[in-house]
Design a protein around this motif. Structure first.
Motif, PDB file in Angstrom:
ATOM      1  N   ARG A   1       0.846  -1.196   0.000  1.00 57.49           N
ATOM      2  CA  ARG A   1       0.000   0.000   0.000  1.00 57.49           C
ATOM      3  C   ARG A   1       0.883   1.247   0.000  1.00 57.49           C
ATOM      4  NH1 ARG A   1      -2.426  -1.466   5.383  1.00 57.49           N
ATOM      5  NH2 ARG A   1      -0.207  -1.899   5.556  1.00 57.49           N
ATOM      6  N   ILE A   2       0.691   2.090  -0.997  1.00 59.99           N
ATOM      7  CA  ILE A   2       1.541   3.269  -1.195  1.00 59.99           C
ATOM      8  C   ILE A   2       0.698   4.533  -1.136  1.00 59.99           C
ATOM      9  CG2 ILE A   2       3.119   4.429  -2.795  1.00 59.99           C
ATOM     10  CD1 ILE A   2       3.678   1.685  -4.052  1.00 59.99           C
TER      11      ILE A   2
ATOM     12  N   TYR B   1       0.957   8.585  -1.897  1.00 61.05           N
ATOM     13  CA  TYR B   1       1.860   9.425  -2.694  1.00 61.05           C
ATOM     14  C   TYR B   1       1.290  10.829  -2.848  1.00 61.05           C
ATOM     15  CZ  TYR B   1      -1.394   8.908  -6.606  1.00 61.05           C
ATOM     16  OH  TYR B   1      -2.503   8.965  -7.398  1.00 61.05           O
ATOM     17  N   ILE B   2       2.199  11.776  -2.948  1.00 56.23           N
ATOM     18  CA  ILE B   2       1.824  13.152  -3.244  1.00 56.23           C
ATOM     19  C   ILE B   2       1.592  13.254  -4.758  1.00 56.23           C
ATOM     20  CG2 ILE B   2       4.173  14.049  -3.601  1.00 56.23           C
ATOM     21  CD1 ILE B   2       1.551  15.856  -1.512  1.00 56.23           C
ATOM     22  N   GLY B   3       0.522  13.941  -5.162  1.00 60.12           N
ATOM     23  CA  GLY B   3       0.092  13.913  -6.554  1.00 60.12           C
ATOM     24  C   GLY B   3       1.180  14.202  -7.569  1.00 60.12           C
ATOM     25  N   SER B   4       1.970  15.251  -7.352  1.00 58.02           N
ATOM     26  CA  SER B   4       2.960  15.646  -8.359  1.00 58.02           C
ATOM     27  C   SER B   4       4.074  14.621  -8.527  1.00 58.02           C
ATOM     28  CB  SER B   4       3.563  17.003  -7.986  1.00 58.02           C
ATOM     29  OG  SER B   4       4.207  16.931  -6.727  1.00 58.02           O
ATOM     30  N   ALA B   5       4.294  13.761  -7.526  1.00 57.86           N
ATOM     31  CA  ALA B   5       5.389  12.788  -7.596  1.00 57.86           C
ATOM     32  C   ALA B   5       5.130  11.708  -8.635  1.00 57.86           C
ATOM     33  CB  ALA B   5       5.618  12.154  -6.230  1.00 57.86           C
ATOM     34  N   ILE B   6       3.879  11.494  -8.997  1.00 58.90           N
ATOM     35  CA  ILE B   6       3.562  10.438  -9.951  1.00 58.90           C
ATOM     36  C   ILE B   6       4.110  10.772 -11.335  1.00 58.90           C
ATOM     37  CG2 ILE B   6       1.333  11.254 -10.840  1.00 58.90           C
ATOM     38  CD1 ILE B   6       2.147   7.673  -9.645  1.00 58.90           C
ATOM     39  N   TYR B   7       4.455  12.056 -11.583  1.00 67.06           N
ATOM     40  CA  TYR B   7       5.019  12.452 -12.869  1.00 67.06           C
ATOM     41  C   TYR B   7       6.535  12.288 -12.903  1.00 67.06           C
ATOM     42  CZ  TYR B   7       0.389  14.459 -13.485  1.00 67.06           C
ATOM     43  OH  TYR B   7      -0.972  14.619 -13.569  1.00 67.06           O
ATOM     44  N   SER B   8       7.094  11.738 -11.845  1.00 71.10           N
ATOM     45  CA  SER B   8       8.533  11.482 -11.787  1.00 71.10           C
ATOM     46  C   SER B   8       8.791  10.007 -12.103  1.00 71.10           C
ATOM     47  CB  SER B   8       9.052  11.816 -10.387  1.00 71.10           C
ATOM     48  OG  SER B   8       8.548  10.866  -9.446  1.00 71.10           O
TER      49      SER B   8
ATOM     50  N   VAL C   1      -2.616   2.108  -4.397  1.00 71.60           N
ATOM     51  CA  VAL C   1      -2.051   3.455  -4.308  1.00 71.60           C
ATOM     52  C   VAL C   1      -3.159   4.439  -3.936  1.00 71.60           C
ATOM     53  CG1 VAL C   1      -0.171   3.026  -5.929  1.00 71.60           C
ATOM     54  CG2 VAL C   1      -2.349   3.833  -6.791  1.00 71.60           C
ATOM     55  N   GLU C   2      -2.785   5.437  -3.150  1.00 74.33           N
ATOM     56  CA  GLU C   2      -3.750   6.440  -2.706  1.00 74.33           C
ATOM     57  C   GLU C   2      -3.051   7.791  -2.603  1.00 74.33           C
ATOM     58  OE1 GLU C   2      -6.709   7.385   1.100  1.00 74.33           O
ATOM     59  OE2 GLU C   2      -5.758   5.421   0.909  1.00 74.33           O
ATOM     60  N   ALA C   3      -3.623   8.808  -3.232  1.00 76.60           N
ATOM     61  CA  ALA C   3      -3.056  10.158  -3.150  1.00 76.60           C
ATOM     62  C   ALA C   3      -3.332  10.742  -1.779  1.00 76.60           C
ATOM     63  CB  ALA C   3      -3.656  11.046  -4.243  1.00 76.60           C
ATOM     64  N   MET C   4      -2.290  11.264  -1.146  1.00 79.89           N
ATOM     65  CA  MET C   4      -2.440  11.919   0.162  1.00 79.89           C
ATOM     66  C   MET C   4      -1.228  12.809   0.396  1.00 79.89           C
ATOM     67  SD  MET C   4      -1.642   8.713   2.782  1.00 79.89           S
ATOM     68  CE  MET C   4      -2.982   7.701   2.192  1.00 79.89           C
ATOM     69  N   ASN C   5      -1.412  13.883   1.163  1.00 75.33           N
ATOM     70  CA  ASN C   5      -0.283  14.776   1.426  1.00 75.33           C
ATOM     71  C   ASN C   5       0.709  14.121   2.388  1.00 75.33           C
ATOM     72  OD1 ASN C   5      -0.999  15.392   4.206  1.00 75.33           O
ATOM     73  ND2 ASN C   5      -2.584  16.736   3.415  1.00 75.33           N
ATOM     74  N   THR C   6       1.870  14.728   2.511  1.00 76.25           N
ATOM     75  CA  THR C   6       2.957  14.106   3.266  1.00 76.25           C
ATOM     76  C   THR C   6       2.602  13.902   4.736  1.00 76.25           C
ATOM     77  OG1 THR C   6       4.555  15.154   1.767  1.00 76.25           O
ATOM     78  CG2 THR C   6       5.408  14.264   3.826  1.00 76.25           C
ATOM     79  N   LEU C   7       1.975  14.882   5.362  1.00 77.74           N
ATOM     80  CA  LEU C   7       1.633  14.746   6.781  1.00 77.74           C
ATOM     81  C   LEU C   7       0.646  13.605   7.003  1.00 77.74           C
ATOM     82  CD1 LEU C   7       1.341  18.484   7.895  1.00 77.74           C
ATOM     83  CD2 LEU C   7       3.299  16.930   8.098  1.00 77.74           C
TER      84      LEU C   7
ATOM     85  N   GLN D   1       0.454  11.008   5.096  1.00 83.56           N
ATOM     86  CA  GLN D   1       1.238   9.798   4.884  1.00 83.56           C
ATOM     87  C   GLN D   1       1.923   9.333   6.162  1.00 83.56           C
ATOM     88  OE1 GLN D   1       4.049  10.139   1.625  1.00 83.56           O
ATOM     89  NE2 GLN D   1       2.557  11.231   0.364  1.00 83.56           N
ATOM     90  N   ILE D   2       2.500  10.274   6.899  1.00 85.89           N
ATOM     91  CA  ILE D   2       3.224   9.921   8.120  1.00 85.89           C
ATOM     92  C   ILE D   2       2.290   9.252   9.124  1.00 85.89           C
ATOM     93  CG2 ILE D   2       4.553  10.811  10.062  1.00 85.89           C
ATOM     94  CD1 ILE D   2       5.999  10.862   7.340  1.00 85.89           C
ATOM     95  N   GLU D   3       1.106   9.816   9.315  1.00 87.84           N
ATOM     96  CA  GLU D   3       0.138   9.226  10.236  1.00 87.84           C
ATOM     97  C   GLU D   3      -0.347   7.875   9.720  1.00 87.84           C
ATOM     98  OE1 GLU D   3      -0.457  10.377  13.279  1.00 87.84           O
ATOM     99  OE2 GLU D   3       1.101  11.823  12.711  1.00 87.84           O
ATOM    100  N   ALA D   4      -0.524   7.761   8.397  1.00 91.90           N
ATOM    101  CA  ALA D   4      -0.973   6.503   7.817  1.00 91.90           C
ATOM    102  C   ALA D   4       0.097   5.418   7.946  1.00 91.90           C
ATOM    103  CB  ALA D   4      -1.346   6.703   6.344  1.00 91.90           C
TER     104      ALA D   4
END
Length: 298
Positions: A93-94, A96-103, A123-129, A131-134
């Protein structure tokens, strides 16, 4: 003293009522009261001050409550992770921040699927903070974000430092003035600047403002932050201003906009892989190894 008693005690404290706690736990009130009383007798201290209309924690009760929550959380996390590592769930389970998928992240996910077809990827889009809690709760196994957060339970690997680009509409006068060459922050400090996202900071927006602060300058014409990069670049296309984005997005929008790199050592944004510290989990380890190879991390 056992986990069950701790869960009972936590429910009583959080509901501030034996009656409401019993309803929440789906048990009768007398057994709940006896369980708390037995707990106090075993510990030889009073944990609660029982008033006619409410209950209050003693000093010992406050200490026990805070630490009991940690133990109960660890027990739930231990069960969940043991099931996953033992093969109960063959899913990576990943978040990811949206813009990173273009890398290179997209290539990492594709390659992982090809090399380990028996493993499902969620995969699930979520902001970094988030992500840390998840990660800490066991909801995800890998986080791909941009913020350099510090958490003793989380290991971070910087996969890449992406260069930042300024997005212009094609008729912007600064393009002719600079002849589409590299820019410095001073060149755009007075331009109408459209940043994103409009979520709680720290985020990509706060990172950009921090880069300006590093040069001890402040943008003088900031728009109200917009929801996401698509919204920001849509406004740029409308001729309302300029924006700043990571290099992974440049090719996606190059037909409609002009992108010029910022020639500043500090004008970069990282792509960071995060995972739980000190945890041996083959699904995660394989993804980390593959990601380092594709991003060229040594």
């Amino acid at each position: 003293m056992d986990i069950r008693q701790m869960k009972y005690f936590i429910a009583v404290v959080e509901e501030r009522s034996f009656t409401k706690a019993a309803e929440k736990l789906f048990i009768a009130q007398p057994p709940l009261s006896r369980a708390i009383q037995n707990l106090e007798e075993e510990l030889e201290v009073s944990l609660l001050l029982r008033n006619p209309r409410s209950i209050e924690l003693t000093e010992a009760g406050r200490y026990f409550y805070e630490n009991a929550k940690k133990i109960v959380h660890s027990e739930v996390h231990l069960k969940k992770m043991t099931q996953q590592i033992g093969g109960a769930h063959h899913t990576l389970r990943i978040g990811y921040i949206g813009s990173a998928i273009y890398s290179e992240l997209a290539e990492c996910i594709k390659s992982y699927r090809l090399q380990y077809p028996q493993i499902a990827i969620h995969v699930e889009a979520m902001n970094t903070l988030t992500q840390i809690e998840a990660l800490k709760s066991g909801k995800i196994d890998i986080g791909i974000g941009r913020l350099k957060t510090l958490d003793l339970e989380i290991e971070r690997i910087i996969l890449k430092e992406e260069r930042l680009y300024v997005a212009f509409y094609k008729e912007h006068p600064l393009l002719q003035e600079k002849n589409n060459q590299v820019l410095v922050l001073e060149d755009i400090v007075n331009e109408p600047l459209i940043l994103f996202p409009d979520t709680a900071q720290p985020n990509f927006l706060s990172n950009i403002l921090e880069i300006f602060s590093t040069k001890m300058i402040t943008p003088s014409n900031l728009f109200e932050p917009v929801r996401d990069v698509q919204s920001a670049l849509g406004l740029v296309m409308s001729g309302l201003g300029i924006s700043i984005v990571s290099e992974g997005l440049v090719n996606i929008y190059s037909k409609d906009l002009i992108f010029i790199p910022l020639n500043e050592a500090c004008a970069v944004t990282p792509i960071i892989l995060s995972h739980r510290k000190n945890e041996s989990y083959t699904l995660v380890e394989n993804f980390i190894i593959l990601s380092k190879q594709i991003f060229g991390v040594h």
